[in-house]
Design an enzyme around this catalytic site. Sequence first.
Site, PDB file in Angstrom:
ATOM      1  N   SER A 252       0.734  -1.221  -0.216  1.00 54.92           N
ATOM      2  CA  SER A 252       0.050   0.227   0.128  1.00 54.92           C
ATOM      3  C   SER A 252       0.846   1.237  -0.050  1.00 54.92           C
ATOM      4  CB  SER A 252      -0.909   0.015   1.274  1.00 54.92           C
ATOM      5  OG  SER A 252      -0.573   1.113   1.877  1.00 54.92           O
ATOM      6  N   LYS A 253       0.302   2.332  -0.351  1.00 54.85           N
ATOM      7  CA  LYS A 253       0.896   3.478  -0.658  1.00 54.85           C
ATOM      8  C   LYS A 253       1.125   4.351   0.562  1.00 54.85           C
ATOM      9  CE  LYS A 253      -3.162   3.422  -2.394  1.00 54.85           C
ATOM     10  NZ  LYS A 253      -3.710   2.297  -3.207  1.00 54.85           N
TER      11      LYS A 253
END
Length: 539
Positions: A252-253
């Site tokens: 995930s960012k």
Amino acid sequence: MIRTRFAPSPTGYLHIGGVRTALFNWLFARKHGGQFLLRIDDTDAQRNVEEALAPILHGFRWLGIDWDEGPEVGGPYAPYYQSQRMDNYRAAAAKLVAAGFAYYDYATTEEIQAEREAAEREKRQFTYSRRWMAETDADRQRFEREGRAAVVRLKMPREGTLVLDDLVRGRVEFDWAREQDHVVQRADGTCLYHLASVVDDFDFQISHVIRAEEHLSNTPRQVFIAQGLGYPRPQYAHLPYVAEPGSRNKLSKRKLDKYLKNADFAKVNEHGQRIAAALGLATSAETFNPVIVDFYEQVGYLPDAIVNYLLLLGWSLDDKTEDFSRSEMIAAFSLDRVNKAPASFDPAKLAAFQERHMQRLPAKQKVAFVLPFLQRAGIVSSPPPCDIGPKLLALVDAAGDRIKVAGDILEYADFLAPADKLEYDEKALEKRIAKPPEAMPLLKKFREVLAATEPFDAPTLDRALHQFVEREQIQIGQIIHAIRVAVTGKAVGFGLFETLALLGRECSLNRIEQTLDRIESPAPSPQPPAAILPPSAAP
RNA sequence: GGCCCCGUCGUCUAGCGGUCUAGGACACCGGCCUUUCACGCCGGCAACACGGGUUCGAGUCCCGUCGGGGUCACCA
């Protein structure tokens, strides 16, 4: 005809996991002579779509993943923005209702929520009672008189099994009864993703839906929508997601802090940060980190290296082939060799691919690749001076494998624009010149040799030094390190003769002199004269 | 929690019943090469989650356990 699509929502950046999914779609289409298209999923966030989309489209172009239809290129089924196709979805919703596969529902969110909570209390699966379902126009009028507003819900089957033949996962079964009456159209008339997606996939004639695994559980409702609308069912292929470095969690960012604890990830990040600093790039962790594709472009990775690495993240040809050109990967790709288990993103391995691709890049191309970085850093003017070509070629040649990403050239800017005042590695200076008693006299003598060496190129300098060593009856190690430190200030660098040739005679001579001066009459330094030891550590 | 998916070295993977005392790559650790660094070369460490079956024979097939993940919105 094979047609695949990737459907980014405009978020402002291109995520590495998204690229992997897009790449597999692209590869599959190219392999079978079909089309790959881009569709923009902006049913939700309407604001600044163009602005948030630009970096994504740019990223795909940079990587060489081209689309046959979609934003900026158009196509026979335009528009490719979901926000501009709402009428289609509304018509589909109406059709679903007319055919009895969906209904107008007048329940309020609170009422639904109450049913859901009741089910939870009684520990049974929640299934909507359809109490506020309008079966007739009379129902609708009655509900509306009460001031209620309608959403459109899917009237999901409450028995039976859906069998799905997924191209990656094989046969997967779902009980219809587990599915909910999902909302496909909001009370305000706008439509939701699942409806929109199915309608568009049909309108765009998508033959294969290749997407991330997280959509697997959404598939039943989409199949139901497609059936209700009389569409043929596309082939599905659910790819495993890309996991975090060293874990099985989805990449995930937003978890950068965590990834930074991974040594390999941290190393790649730090390398990038260093280059960004040299370029004067404003970097926010939000948009500049190894999870975002833009990072690699800014730092100077080769698109082919990234694509090659991503190809092998969840797919393999056999037990040894790792290097693929574009045409090779198109020829070799197949969905049945996609792995089922998630693969974690390993920046160190990406860097290794980059290194290999860089090694194979012909010198002239490497020069062209590296030049814009020098210009961006303000080291070379633009347009560049006309003699930059041969200079850069010599530099790139001397640097050899040390330039792993284009931005690494900035480490060697000193050869292009020699500094007036060298910055020294003090420890090296001490060890190689100040401390050995013979170093300074030898340097002085060798300086005279340099002054007379003609031509001032690497092979000639090499010969000159070896003759000097023989004449002075010394080991080469006694002088060679001293020279390097004297002319570069550093303990490490290119081959010494390449270094001297690159600097040129004048600069080499000046620097040796400068270094000798510095040791003979140390400038009043702001630094304390000696290391300060804590009292306990004093001898 | 329900449903669904997944489980071979730290990581990416090969393996589709015997050729597996499990192969390759990255990382890591030694060594060699060498004027430093980088490259290159040689070597090393290191895995079939567990338990039952089926079979002459299982990493490979079946079941269970455990573990991990995904998904359960008027988000996409």
